[in-house]
Design a protein around this motif. Structure first.
Motif, PDB file in Angstrom:
ATOM      1  N   ARG A 141       0.735  -1.401  -0.126  1.00  0.00           N
ATOM      2  CA  ARG A 141      -0.567   0.018  -0.165  1.00  0.00           C
ATOM      3  C   ARG A 141       1.133   1.064  -0.198  1.00  0.00           C
ATOM      4  O   ARG A 141       0.222   1.792  -0.275  1.00  0.00           O
ATOM      5  CB  ARG A 141      -0.688   0.348   0.746  1.00  0.00           C
ATOM      6  CG  ARG A 141      -1.874   1.251   1.060  1.00  0.00           C
ATOM      7  CD  ARG A 141      -2.685   1.286   2.362  1.00  0.00           C
ATOM      8  NE  ARG A 141      -3.812   2.301   2.351  1.00  0.00           N
ATOM      9  CZ  ARG A 141      -4.283   2.533   3.083  1.00  0.00           C
ATOM     10  NH1 ARG A 141      -5.367   1.122   3.808  1.00  0.00           N
ATOM     11  NH2 ARG A 141      -5.495   3.361   3.330  1.00  0.00           N
ATOM     12  N   TRP A 195      -8.739  -0.837   2.121  1.00  0.00           N
ATOM     13  CA  TRP A 195      -8.591  -1.117   0.810  1.00  0.00           C
ATOM     14  C   TRP A 195     -10.083  -0.575  -0.122  1.00  0.00           C
ATOM     15  O   TRP A 195     -11.023  -1.456   0.739  1.00  0.00           O
ATOM     16  CB  TRP A 195      -8.001  -2.186   0.519  1.00  0.00           C
ATOM     17  CG  TRP A 195      -6.329  -2.282   0.619  1.00  0.00           C
ATOM     18  CD1 TRP A 195      -5.466  -2.552   2.019  1.00  0.00           C
ATOM     19  CD2 TRP A 195      -5.375  -2.653  -0.326  1.00  0.00           C
ATOM     20  NE1 TRP A 195      -4.796  -2.686   1.466  1.00  0.00           N
ATOM     21  CE2 TRP A 195      -3.882  -2.779   0.253  1.00  0.00           C
ATOM     22  CE3 TRP A 195      -5.178  -2.180  -1.691  1.00  0.00           C
ATOM     23  CZ2 TRP A 195      -2.878  -2.654   0.126  1.00  0.00           C
ATOM     24  CZ3 TRP A 195      -4.029  -1.765  -2.098  1.00  0.00           C
ATOM     25  CH2 TRP A 195      -2.980  -2.897  -1.437  1.00  0.00           C
ATOM     26  N   GLN A 217      -7.521  -6.338  -5.381  1.00  0.00           N
ATOM     27  CA  GLN A 217      -7.329  -5.253  -3.821  1.00  0.00           C
ATOM     28  C   GLN A 217      -7.093  -3.515  -5.012  1.00  0.00           C
ATOM     29  O   GLN A 217      -6.072  -3.824  -5.310  1.00  0.00           O
ATOM     30  CB  GLN A 217      -7.935  -5.126  -3.053  1.00  0.00           C
ATOM     31  CG  GLN A 217      -6.707  -5.796  -2.526  1.00  0.00           C
ATOM     32  CD  GLN A 217      -5.938  -5.632  -1.381  1.00  0.00           C
ATOM     33  OE1 GLN A 217      -6.767  -6.718  -1.159  1.00  0.00           O
ATOM     34  NE2 GLN A 217      -5.642  -5.968  -0.094  1.00  0.00           N
ATOM     35  N   ALA A 219      -5.809   0.468  -3.842  1.00  0.00           N
ATOM     36  CA  ALA A 219      -5.856   1.573  -3.080  1.00  0.00           C
ATOM     37  C   ALA A 219      -6.533   2.723  -2.933  1.00  0.00           C
ATOM     38  O   ALA A 219      -6.621   3.020  -3.338  1.00  0.00           O
ATOM     39  CB  ALA A 219      -3.888   2.144  -3.023  1.00  0.00           C
TER      40      ALA A 219
END
Length: 221
Positions: A141, A195, A217, A219
């Motif tokens: 991330r 997320w 997924q 950010a």
């Protein structure tokens, strides 16, 4: 005496190094199905720079480069990455690929918000403890640009090898020399906190077959 996390990690590093040395190009030249799917996700998002974690000998990193992405391929096996570099030179994409010997238990060697997409095929389900997996996803991330996609795959607790072989604790089972952390769905959901979870797609791969999830997924934008 029980094997510590560091001892298991070092044993796995040595095992992979021997395996890549004994079986060059062990996964073949064709990209994995998750890499093909990930490339479509990255392309739709306008990504240019992609980080692959656990790149091995490079079948997927080479595919990303051929697809027009600039790729940083990271792995803890120098032998695997050397095979990747030779493949990149042979395929004329050496200018698009940078390699880095890196253990994902350590912080990623990248600046904040410096890549557009991250891909990891079965890297998160290696011999990593649950806290180490959370730490790694936190690093992913950190290095992703806002709105960047993280596509990863993991073997899950519905896999035939779950609870087979030797238990190493924390959901990790060693079979045939390879240690795997089998994921329950709750761990996938926990890793997606903060997320946007786009997809958890079940699929099978290999002769057993291995049973996995492909997780996408993004950010926060």
């Amino acid at each position: 005496m029980a094997e510590s996390g560091e001892e298991l990690a070092e044993a796995q590093r040595e095992h992979w190094e021997r395996t890549y040395g004994a079986r060059p190009g062990m996964y073949g030249e064709r990209p994995s199905e998750p890499a093909v799917r990930a490339a479509a996700v990255f392309r739709a998002a306008g990504a240019r720079e992609v980080l692959e974690l656990g790149a091995g000998h490079g079948r997927d990193a080479l595919y990303f480069a051929r697809a027009g992405f600039d790729v940083l391929a990271a792995d803890f096996s120098p032998a695997g990455l050397e095979q990747l570099r030779r493949g990149a030179a042979a395929q004329g994409v050496g200018g698009r690929i940078t390699t880095a010997v890196h253990d994902v238990r350590e912080p990623l060697p990248l600046a904040d918000a410096s890549v557009d997409g991250v891909f990891a095929h079965m890297l998160l389900c290696m011999a990593l403890s649950t806290p180490e997996i959370h730490g790694l996803v936190g690093e992913v991330r950190r290095v992703l640009r806002p709105g960047g996609a993280f596509v990863y795959t993991v073997r899950h607790t519905g896999d035939a090898h779950y609870r087979a072989g030797t238990s190493r604790g924390d959901g990790i089972w060693e079979h045939g020399g390879f240690a795997v952390h089998f994921f329950p769905r709750a761990l996938v959901d926990a890793l997606a906190e903060g997320w946007t979870l786009r997809e958890v797609h079940p699929f099978e791969e290999g002769e057993l077959p291995r049973r996995l999830w492909r997780v996408t997924q993004t950010a926060p934008g």
